[in-house]
Write a protein that holds these residues in place. Structure first.
Motif, PDB file in Angstrom:
ATOM      1  N   VAL A  15       4.101  15.123 -21.587  1.00 37.96           N
ATOM      2  CA  VAL A  15       2.708  14.764 -21.372  1.00 37.96           C
ATOM      3  C   VAL A  15       2.142  15.669 -20.281  1.00 37.96           C
ATOM      4  N   SER A  16       0.900  16.081 -20.421  1.00 36.19           N
ATOM      5  CA  SER A  16       0.268  16.975 -19.444  1.00 36.19           C
ATOM      6  C   SER A  16       0.263  16.350 -18.048  1.00 36.19           C
ATOM      7  N   ILE A  17       0.818  17.066 -17.089  1.00 41.39           N
ATOM      8  CA  ILE A  17       0.868  16.561 -15.716  1.00 41.39           C
ATOM      9  C   ILE A  17      -0.535  16.509 -15.117  1.00 41.39           C
ATOM     10  N   VAL A  18      -1.358  17.492 -15.446  1.00 44.61           N
ATOM     11  CA  VAL A  18      -2.738  17.497 -14.942  1.00 44.61           C
ATOM     12  C   VAL A  18      -3.487  16.258 -15.439  1.00 44.61           C
ATOM     13  N   LYS A  19      -3.322  15.921 -16.730  1.00 44.37           N
ATOM     14  CA  LYS A  19      -3.979  14.729 -17.263  1.00 44.37           C
ATOM     15  C   LYS A  19      -3.419  13.455 -16.628  1.00 44.37           C
ATOM     16  N   LEU A  20      -2.128  13.436 -16.353  1.00 41.80           N
ATOM     17  CA  LEU A  20      -1.541  12.276 -15.671  1.00 41.80           C
ATOM     18  C   LEU A  20      -2.138  12.113 -14.279  1.00 41.80           C
ATOM     19  N   PHE A  21      -2.246  13.232 -13.552  1.00 42.64           N
ATOM     20  CA  PHE A  21      -2.860  13.175 -12.223  1.00 42.64           C
ATOM     21  C   PHE A  21      -4.280  12.623 -12.307  1.00 42.64           C
ATOM     22  N   THR A  22      -5.031  13.108 -13.290  1.00 42.50           N
ATOM     23  CA  THR A  22      -6.408  12.650 -13.450  1.00 42.50           C
ATOM     24  C   THR A  22      -6.452  11.167 -13.791  1.00 42.50           C
ATOM     25  N   ALA A  26       0.824  -1.212   0.000  1.00 48.52           N
ATOM     26  CA  ALA A  26       0.000   0.000   0.000  1.00 48.52           C
ATOM     27  C   ALA A  26       0.858   1.261   0.000  1.00 48.52           C
ATOM     28  N   GLY A  27       2.071   1.165   0.530  1.00 48.85           N
ATOM     29  CA  GLY A  27       2.959   2.326   0.508  1.00 48.85           C
ATOM     30  C   GLY A  27       3.271   2.800  -0.900  1.00 48.85           C
ATOM     31  N   THR A  28       3.230   1.876  -1.874  1.00 45.28           N
ATOM     32  CA  THR A  28       3.513   2.255  -3.259  1.00 45.28           C
ATOM     33  C   THR A  28       2.421   3.154  -3.846  1.00 45.28           C
ATOM     34  N   LEU A  29       1.272   3.241  -3.183  1.00 43.10           N
ATOM     35  CA  LEU A  29       0.194   4.111  -3.672  1.00 43.10           C
ATOM     36  C   LEU A  29       0.635   5.567  -3.748  1.00 43.10           C
ATOM     37  N   GLY A  30       1.692   5.904  -3.001  1.00 42.86           N
ATOM     38  CA  GLY A  30       2.212   7.265  -3.056  1.00 42.86           C
ATOM     39  C   GLY A  30       2.670   7.681  -4.441  1.00 42.86           C
ATOM     40  N   LEU A  31       2.976   6.688  -5.299  1.00 43.50           N
ATOM     41  CA  LEU A  31       3.401   6.996  -6.668  1.00 43.50           C
ATOM     42  C   LEU A  31       2.233   7.116  -7.629  1.00 43.50           C
ATOM     43  N   LEU A  32       1.119   6.448  -7.319  1.00 45.35           N
ATOM     44  CA  LEU A  32       0.020   6.349  -8.273  1.00 45.35           C
ATOM     45  C   LEU A  32      -1.103   7.341  -8.001  1.00 45.35           C
ATOM     46  N   ILE A  33      -1.452   7.499  -6.736  1.00 44.07           N
ATOM     47  CA  ILE A  33      -2.532   8.435  -6.397  1.00 44.07           C
ATOM     48  C   ILE A  33      -1.965   9.850  -6.403  1.00 44.07           C
ATOM     49  N   PRO A  34      -2.524  10.743  -7.217  1.00 44.25           N
ATOM     50  CA  PRO A  34      -1.961  12.095  -7.330  1.00 44.25           C
ATOM     51  C   PRO A  34      -2.117  12.883  -6.032  1.00 44.25           C
ATOM     52  N   PRO A  35      -1.200  13.844  -5.790  1.00 39.13           N
ATOM     53  CA  PRO A  35      -0.079  14.246  -6.634  1.00 39.13           C
ATOM     54  C   PRO A  35       1.099  13.281  -6.515  1.00 39.13           C
ATOM     55  N   SER A  36       1.720  12.936  -7.630  1.00 34.76           N
ATOM     56  CA  SER A  36       2.786  11.943  -7.643  1.00 34.76           C
ATOM     57  C   SER A  36       4.063  12.560  -8.195  1.00 34.76           C
ATOM     58  N   ILE A  37       5.151  12.386  -7.452  1.00 36.80           N
ATOM     59  CA  ILE A  37       6.438  12.928  -7.890  1.00 36.80           C
ATOM     60  C   ILE A  37       6.895  12.248  -9.178  1.00 36.80           C
ATOM     61  N   VAL A  38       6.714  10.931  -9.267  1.00 35.25           N
ATOM     62  CA  VAL A  38       7.126  10.198 -10.468  1.00 35.25           C
ATOM     63  C   VAL A  38       6.318  10.654 -11.683  1.00 35.25           C
ATOM     64  N   MET A  39       5.021  10.931 -11.486  1.00 36.43           N
ATOM     65  CA  MET A  39       4.204  11.429 -12.608  1.00 36.43           C
ATOM     66  C   MET A  39       4.728  12.764 -13.118  1.00 36.43           C
ATOM     67  N   ILE A  40       5.152  13.622 -12.220  1.00 31.65           N
ATOM     68  CA  ILE A  40       5.702  14.919 -12.636  1.00 31.65           C
ATOM     69  C   ILE A  40       6.964  14.700 -13.464  1.00 31.65           C
ATOM     70  N   VAL A  41       7.839  13.813 -12.988  1.00 28.79           N
ATOM     71  CA  VAL A  41       9.084  13.523 -13.705  1.00 28.79           C
ATOM     72  C   VAL A  41       8.782  12.953 -15.092  1.00 28.79           C
ATOM     73  N   TYR A  42       7.848  11.996 -15.156  1.00 29.67           N
ATOM     74  CA  TYR A  42       7.489  11.403 -16.446  1.00 29.67           C
ATOM     75  C   TYR A  42       6.860  12.450 -17.370  1.00 29.67           C
ATOM     76  N   GLY A  43       5.960  13.269 -16.833  1.00 25.49           N
ATOM     77  CA  GLY A  43       5.301  14.278 -17.643  1.00 25.49           C
ATOM     78  C   GLY A  43       6.291  15.237 -18.278  1.00 25.49           C
ATOM     79  N   VAL A  44       7.303  15.651 -17.511  1.00 26.00           N
ATOM     80  CA  VAL A  44       8.330  16.553 -18.038  1.00 26.00           C
ATOM     81  C   VAL A  44       9.174  15.829 -19.092  1.00 26.00           C
TER      82      VAL A  44
END
Length: 432
Positions: free
Chosen positions: A170-177, A148-166
């Motif tokens: 890819v839109s970070i807002v859409k990734l969060f959604t 369950a600790g890994t949910l920190g990467l998937l449920i927004p806001p996610s640091i990894v999503m920001i890195v991937y989006g940049v």
């Protein structure tokens, strides 16, 4: 020397550097330097200067240190303790009882921290001692926390999503959604497994004699009000189109400071500690991004990304076959690299092949987050395992064995979003 031979040589150089214990960022920089010196006439100094500037001078990237600081502030509050007290009475009737607090608590904290390690550490410091004192089975308690600790990467806001989006544009807002429904699905899978385990092993779930009246249950829900308001302020402002990811991060920092101030945990020492923690983590990620950007640019001058993409495309794999191969590849990488390093190292190289295969980059971002979550609980470099080892003192491979069922659930979640991509794409499409 052919391009594939060059790629093999650079991979050997990279893994030797990592195996020698060199910092990931320095290993990436060194590998890029070797590629430039051996296979091109491009001046490394000029390329390094321009690449590092373009990789780090990104407005979207400013959300990263802010979300990290928000998590660091909340890490030092009573938030996790209050969540346990507020959630506990509501899960006592479920099979597995208080074990579900690990999943729900991590899900809630993930929505305000953005970090897998911070989520596991914050919730684990409260729940593991409490579950142990009540006689819950250690393996399922620790395993559910690791998963369950890994949910920190998937449920927004996610640091990894920001890195991937940049990295992938890819839109970070859409990734969060896009991460919302997969995150809820993963929570349901984890809680479902806990219920199944408790049904199979009723003798290993202690009796709970405490009965909390309904009025008291609702009274304790007030303890969840601060984090609920913070989630609404941060995530709600993004989904409503009121704020960008960076502006929402600033709102989150202000909200976290307010929660810490009202709760009495905001002192000069705790503020300084949270700032230093955020600076260290942000600098580490920034350094890795710089190294990865330099390596990516160096490889583009050698023609390797296009060659690798062409080679993968030439195999004639169906999208599901390509994803199966990539999943095995990412799990292998996860044994040696942390999640952020995996994202920045592979994104630029793989995106041409992903797009050639007709795979949506937005969907691929959530897929990548899921496989990076697997990397968080695979030895010998599993960050969540390191965090929980610090709490429990158990051996790393013992922790990995406890987390194995939840690793397999992550694999199942990856298969589900592959079979039903609308789990990822439905909400972003609804937002337009």
């Amino acid at each position: 020397m052919t391009e594939l031979s060059q790629a093999a040589l650079l991979m050997v150089v990279l893994f030797i550097a990592l195996g020698l214990g060199l910092w990931v960022a320095l290993a990436l920089l060194g590998c890029g330097l070797v590629g430039l010196l051996l296979f091109t006439s491009t001046p490394p100094g000029l390329l390094f200067a321009t690449t590092v500037w373009s990789a780090t001078a990104s407005w979207a990237l400013t959300a990263l240190p802010l979300f990290i600081w928000m998590g660091e502030i909340l890490y030092r509050t009573r938030l996790a303790e209050d969540m346990f007290a507020g959630l506990g009475p509501w899960v006592r009737g479920l099979p597995g009882r208080l074990l579900h607090v690990n999943v729900i608590g991590c899900g809630i904290f993930a929505a305000v921290s953005g970090s897998s390690a911070a989520t596991a550490a914050t919730i684990g410091k409260i729940t593991l001692p409490e579950l142990k004192s009540r006689g819950y089975d250690e393996a399922i308690a620790v395993g559910s926390l690791a998963g369950a600790g890994t949910l920190g990467l998937l449920i927004p806001p996610s640091i990894v999503m920001i890195v991937y989006g940049v990295a992938a544009q890819v839109s970070i807002v859409k990734l969060f959604t896009a991460g919302v429904l997969p995150g809820l699905m993963l929570m349901a899978l984890f809680s479902g497994y806990i219920a199944f385990w408790a049904w199979r092993h009723p003798d290993r779930v202690p009796e709970d004699g405490e009965s909390v009246p309904m009025a008291e249950r609702f009274k304790r829900l007030r303890l969840l009000a601060p984090v609920t308001l913070l989630i609404i302020a941060v995530i709600g402002s993004i989904y409503a189109g009121i704020a960008t990811a960076t502006e929402a991060a600033a709102v989150g920092v202000v909200g976290a400071l307010a929660i810490a101030g009202v709760g009495g945990s905001l002192t000069r020492a705790s503020l300084a500690a949270s700032l230093m923690g955020a600076v260290r983590t942000s600098c580490m990620i920034g350094f890795i991004l710089m190294g990865a950007a330099f390596l990516t640019s160096a490889m583009s001058f050698t023609g390797l990304p296009a060659t690798v993409a062409g080679w993968i495309t030439g195999l004639g794999l169906a999208p599901w076959q390509l994803l199966t191969v990539l999943t095995a590849f990412f799990v292998l990488l996860g044994c040696f690299l942390d999640g952020i390093s995996i994202v920045v190292l592979t994104t630029a190289v793989l995106m041409p092949a992903i797009q050639a295969a007709g795979i949506d980059p937005l969907w691929f971002g959530i897929y990548l987050v899921l496989v990076v979550e697997m990397a968080q609980i695979t030895p010998p470099v599993g960050f969540n395992l390191f965090v929980i080892q610090g709490i429990t003192g158990l051996q790393l491979f013992t922790l990995a064995r406890m987390a194995l069922p939840f690793f397999l659930l992550l694999v199942a979640a990856t298969a589900l979003i592959t079979l039903f991509p609308q789990i990822v794409l439905a909400l972003p499409a609804a937002m337009g």
